[in-house]
Write a protein that holds these residues in place. Sequence first.
Motif, PDB file in Angstrom:
ATOM      1  N   SER A 134      12.912 -45.086 -28.410  1.00  0.00           N
ATOM      2  CA  SER A 134      11.537 -45.329 -28.569  1.00  0.00           C
ATOM      3  C   SER A 134      10.867 -44.504 -27.249  1.00  0.00           C
ATOM      4  CB  SER A 134      11.329 -46.706 -28.373  1.00  0.00           C
ATOM      5  OG  SER A 134      11.781 -47.293 -27.348  1.00  0.00           O
ATOM      6  N   ILE A 135       9.529 -44.568 -27.239  1.00  0.00           N
ATOM      7  CA  ILE A 135       8.898 -43.595 -26.351  1.00  0.00           C
ATOM      8  C   ILE A 135       7.666 -44.606 -25.505  1.00  0.00           C
ATOM      9  CG2 ILE A 135       9.547 -41.391 -26.945  1.00  0.00           C
ATOM     10  CD1 ILE A 135       6.181 -42.399 -27.758  1.00  0.00           C
TER      11      ILE A 135
ATOM     12  N   GLY B 224       5.416 -46.671 -22.120  1.00  0.00           N
ATOM     13  CA  GLY B 224       5.689 -47.486 -21.373  1.00  0.00           C
ATOM     14  C   GLY B 224       4.639 -48.505 -21.396  1.00  0.00           C
TER      15      GLY B 224
ATOM     16  N   TYR C  57      -0.370 -43.376 -18.690  1.00  0.00           N
ATOM     17  CA  TYR C  57      -1.633 -43.485 -19.337  1.00  0.00           C
ATOM     18  C   TYR C  57      -2.868 -43.164 -18.899  1.00  0.00           C
ATOM     19  CZ  TYR C  57       1.771 -45.404 -22.847  1.00  0.00           C
ATOM     20  OH  TYR C  57       2.778 -45.146 -23.801  1.00  0.00           O
TER      21      TYR C  57
ATOM     22  N   GLU D 277       2.783 -40.837 -26.459  1.00  0.00           N
ATOM     23  CA  GLU D 277       2.882 -41.003 -28.030  1.00  0.00           C
ATOM     24  C   GLU D 277       2.494 -39.612 -28.711  1.00  0.00           C
ATOM     25  OE1 GLU D 277       1.902 -43.142 -25.811  1.00  0.00           O
ATOM     26  OE2 GLU D 277       3.024 -45.058 -26.435  1.00  0.00           O
TER      27      GLU D 277
ATOM     28  N   LEU E  58       5.636 -37.933 -29.951  1.00  0.00           N
ATOM     29  CA  LEU E  58       5.785 -38.468 -31.226  1.00  0.00           C
ATOM     30  C   LEU E  58       5.167 -37.893 -32.576  1.00  0.00           C
ATOM     31  CD1 LEU E  58       7.971 -40.715 -32.309  1.00  0.00           C
ATOM     32  CD2 LEU E  58       6.132 -42.500 -31.921  1.00  0.00           C
TER      33      LEU E  58
ATOM     34  N   GLU F 134      14.674 -44.306 -36.542  1.00  0.00           N
ATOM     35  CA  GLU F 134      14.571 -44.815 -35.254  1.00  0.00           C
ATOM     36  C   GLU F 134      14.031 -46.274 -35.656  1.00  0.00           C
ATOM     37  OE1 GLU F 134      10.185 -43.997 -34.058  1.00  0.00           O
ATOM     38  OE2 GLU F 134      10.128 -42.676 -35.742  1.00  0.00           O
TER      39      GLU F 134
ATOM     40  N   GLY G  14       8.687 -50.669 -30.479  1.00  0.00           N
ATOM     41  CA  GLY G  14       8.389 -49.859 -29.335  1.00  0.00           C
ATOM     42  C   GLY G  14       9.383 -49.752 -28.194  1.00  0.00           C
ATOM     43  N   SER G  15       8.925 -49.430 -27.152  1.00  0.00           N
ATOM     44  CA  SER G  15       9.955 -49.404 -25.821  1.00  0.00           C
ATOM     45  C   SER G  15      10.090 -50.481 -25.050  1.00  0.00           C
ATOM     46  CB  SER G  15       9.329 -48.374 -25.064  1.00  0.00           C
ATOM     47  OG  SER G  15       8.047 -48.386 -24.424  1.00  0.00           O
ATOM     48  N   ALA G  16       9.285 -51.863 -25.535  1.00  0.00           N
ATOM     49  CA  ALA G  16       9.578 -53.246 -25.160  1.00  0.00           C
ATOM     50  C   ALA G  16       9.569 -52.952 -23.459  1.00  0.00           C
ATOM     51  CB  ALA G  16      10.653 -53.807 -25.491  1.00  0.00           C
ATOM     52  N   PRO G  17       8.728 -52.484 -22.586  1.00  0.00           N
ATOM     53  CA  PRO G  17       8.824 -52.342 -21.263  1.00  0.00           C
ATOM     54  C   PRO G  17       9.158 -53.672 -20.548  1.00  0.00           C
ATOM     55  CG  PRO G  17       6.325 -51.793 -21.852  1.00  0.00           C
ATOM     56  CD  PRO G  17       7.206 -51.898 -23.292  1.00  0.00           C
ATOM     57  N   ASP G  18       8.569 -54.787 -21.049  1.00  0.00           N
ATOM     58  CA  ASP G  18       8.893 -56.219 -20.609  1.00  0.00           C
ATOM     59  C   ASP G  18      10.149 -56.706 -20.542  1.00  0.00           C
ATOM     60  OD1 ASP G  18       8.714 -56.040 -23.272  1.00  0.00           O
ATOM     61  OD2 ASP G  18       8.246 -58.172 -23.578  1.00  0.00           O
TER      62      ASP G  18
ATOM     63  N   ASN H 146      17.530 -55.920 -28.229  1.00  0.00           N
ATOM     64  CA  ASN H 146      18.397 -56.169 -29.607  1.00  0.00           C
ATOM     65  C   ASN H 146      18.520 -54.768 -30.156  1.00  0.00           C
ATOM     66  OD1 ASN H 146      19.439 -56.620 -32.084  1.00  0.00           O
ATOM     67  ND2 ASN H 146      17.895 -58.339 -32.912  1.00  0.00           N
TER      68      ASN H 146
HETATM   69  P1  NAD Z   1       7.034 -53.299 -28.559  1.00  0.00           P
HETATM   70  O1  NAD Z   1       7.437 -53.150 -29.864  1.00  0.00           O
HETATM   71  O2  NAD Z   1       7.581 -52.380 -27.463  1.00  0.00           O
HETATM   72  O3  NAD Z   1       7.367 -54.737 -27.796  1.00  0.00           O
HETATM   73  C1  NAD Z   1       6.616 -55.893 -28.519  1.00  0.00           C
HETATM   74  C2  NAD Z   1       7.564 -57.002 -28.276  1.00  0.00           C
HETATM   75  O4  NAD Z   1       8.518 -57.025 -29.091  1.00  0.00           O
HETATM   76  C3  NAD Z   1       7.839 -57.181 -26.812  1.00  0.00           C
HETATM   77  O5  NAD Z   1       7.803 -58.593 -26.468  1.00  0.00           O
HETATM   78  C4  NAD Z   1       9.318 -56.737 -26.881  1.00  0.00           C
HETATM   79  O6  NAD Z   1       9.879 -57.020 -25.852  1.00  0.00           O
HETATM   80  C5  NAD Z   1       9.837 -57.106 -28.108  1.00  0.00           C
HETATM   81  N1  NAD Z   1      10.815 -56.432 -28.700  1.00  0.00           N
HETATM   82  C6  NAD Z   1      10.708 -54.935 -29.353  1.00  0.00           C
HETATM   83  N2  NAD Z   1      11.680 -54.506 -29.695  1.00  0.00           N
HETATM   84  C7  NAD Z   1      12.680 -55.234 -29.304  1.00  0.00           C
HETATM   85  C8  NAD Z   1      14.161 -55.075 -29.330  1.00  0.00           C
HETATM   86  N3  NAD Z   1      14.818 -54.381 -30.098  1.00  0.00           N
HETATM   87  N4  NAD Z   1      14.659 -56.219 -28.837  1.00  0.00           N
HETATM   88  C9  NAD Z   1      13.855 -57.345 -28.479  1.00  0.00           C
HETATM   89  N5  NAD Z   1      12.896 -57.364 -28.219  1.00  0.00           N
HETATM   90  C10 NAD Z   1      11.934 -56.303 -28.850  1.00  0.00           C
HETATM   91  O7  NAD Z   1       5.279 -53.086 -28.505  1.00  0.00           O
HETATM   92  P2  NAD Z   1       4.479 -52.874 -27.418  1.00  0.00           P
HETATM   93  O8  NAD Z   1       4.669 -53.598 -26.380  1.00  0.00           O
HETATM   94  O9  NAD Z   1       3.043 -52.954 -27.853  1.00  0.00           O
HETATM   95  O10 NAD Z   1       4.561 -51.269 -26.947  1.00  0.00           O
HETATM   96  C11 NAD Z   1       5.268 -50.873 -25.826  1.00  0.00           C
HETATM   97  C12 NAD Z   1       5.285 -49.263 -25.565  1.00  0.00           C
HETATM   98  O11 NAD Z   1       6.085 -48.832 -26.702  1.00  0.00           O
HETATM   99  C13 NAD Z   1       3.859 -48.791 -25.831  1.00  0.00           C
HETATM  100  O12 NAD Z   1       3.890 -47.835 -24.966  1.00  0.00           O
HETATM  101  C14 NAD Z   1       3.874 -48.306 -27.176  1.00  0.00           C
HETATM  102  O13 NAD Z   1       3.042 -47.268 -27.323  1.00  0.00           O
HETATM  103  C15 NAD Z   1       5.147 -48.007 -27.490  1.00  0.00           C
HETATM  104  N6  NAD Z   1       5.607 -47.698 -28.873  1.00  0.00           N
HETATM  105  C16 NAD Z   1       6.602 -46.849 -29.080  1.00  0.00           C
HETATM  106  C17 NAD Z   1       7.025 -46.494 -30.375  1.00  0.00           C
HETATM  107  C18 NAD Z   1       7.839 -45.692 -30.764  1.00  0.00           C
HETATM  108  O14 NAD Z   1       8.819 -45.141 -30.073  1.00  0.00           O
HETATM  109  N7  NAD Z   1       8.102 -45.167 -32.158  1.00  0.00           N
HETATM  110  C19 NAD Z   1       6.632 -47.576 -31.502  1.00  0.00           C
HETATM  111  C20 NAD Z   1       5.457 -48.717 -31.138  1.00  0.00           C
HETATM  112  C21 NAD Z   1       5.344 -48.789 -29.726  1.00  0.00           C
END
Ligand code: NAD
Length: 360
Positions: free
Chosen positions: A73-74, A76, A84, A93, A96, A281, A285-289, A297
């Motif tokens: 995923s990409i 932050g 940003y 993005e 992508l 994929e 997303g990249s789940a920065p948290d 997961n």
């Molecule tokens: P996110 O999907 O990254 O996270 C949303 C929630 O889901 C968060 O609480 C996160 O911890 C949880 N989560 C997501 N994937 C998980 C996993 N595999 N295991 C456990 N928990 C998971 O969405 P966001 O926070 O809105 O976006 C974060 C970044 O990711 C942004 O920069 C966004 O642009 C980017 N993004 C990238 C893609 C991609 O690479 N295709 C898709 C969507 C968002």
Amino acid sequence: MNCNIAVIKGDGIGPEVVTQAMKVLDAIGVKYGHTFCYEQLLMGGCSIDVHGVPLTDEAVERAKANDAVLLGSIGGNTSTSPWYKLPPDKRPEAGLLKIRKELGLFANLRPAYLYEQLKAACPLKEEIADKGFDMMIMRELTGGLYFGSRKTEEIDGVMTAVDTLTYNENEIRRIAIKGFDIAMKRRKKVTSVDKANVLDSSRLWRKIVEEVAKDYPEVTYEHMLVDNCAMQLVKDPAQFDVVLTENMFGDILSDEASMITGSIGMLASASLNETKFGMYEPSGGSAPDIAGQNKANPIATILSAAMMLRYTFDLDKEADAIEQAVKQVLEEGYRTCDIVSEGTTLVACDEMGDLIKERI
Ligand code: NAD
């Protein structure tokens, strides 16, 4: 078989989850006698840090030289990351969007499957969830309303906006062929979704799907209006196998379908072009948290790798083995933090990868 895979780990949890998918692929290689050769490429924030752009032309060429792309995923944290502060076309993005365009990925596949063990997370009524569901949402990705010409102008003092929805027969035919091909690998049913009672583009969609269907006598197909489909997805999702639809309808229906599975960390996806080439994929997303904490997961990415085996390399038996190993680990009660519940065993990202690998 020799499989050449461009690996884009990306940002956030990307490197953690892709590493687990590679582990599982390697176990498949050993068991079934295949060689997976990986070429690692940069895209997203990590590419900005090294090259100043989210995707270099060289990385695109290298991706094209492989048989498939496995992507993590990409991106932050969009509020705090310096990526940003850059202009939109220089942000993660944009990489992508560029790779999808350069690779001609016009068919997006998102499976929605309800695991017996995760039924409690399904927001539908128990009697509906009990029947389970296993569908593939097949969305056209490069045409329709999102790619038509648009403008906003003042006409006689009134602000007016116009978006154009265009499809030609070739765009419809190639996605319909993909949809029927994929149905042949599944339960041989296609539900083509449109709005043919109103839109010309949908009437053409219906006509071309009917033409394509003639070449697949084993596949049962039906047409469904999009508003009805949105209702049927929550009323009786078990009826669907392949749901074939245009860009905007697919955008909305695929999110609805993923919502009823209950967990974003379980959802794989694939984007395909006219050849066997595909980019695989996780849907999240990249789940920065939770990045860098070994908590993510990895199952969505591991299941994306299974899709790669099935749709790019035609290794159905091997893909089945991965899907079976995932089911087994869930049956045994192992869960990452996003799907953990009372009575189950919490494991880290790399432990989940090991558990699945050991069951191949
Ligand atoms: P996110 O999907 O990254 O996270 C949303 C929630 O889901 C968060 O609480 C996160 O911890 C949880 N989560 C997501 N994937 C998980 C996993 N595999 N295991 C456990 N928990 C998971 O969405 P966001 O926070 O809105 O976006 C974060 C970044 O990711 C942004 O920069 C966004 O642009 C980017 N993004 C990238 C893609 C991609 O690479 N295709 C898709 C969507 C968002």
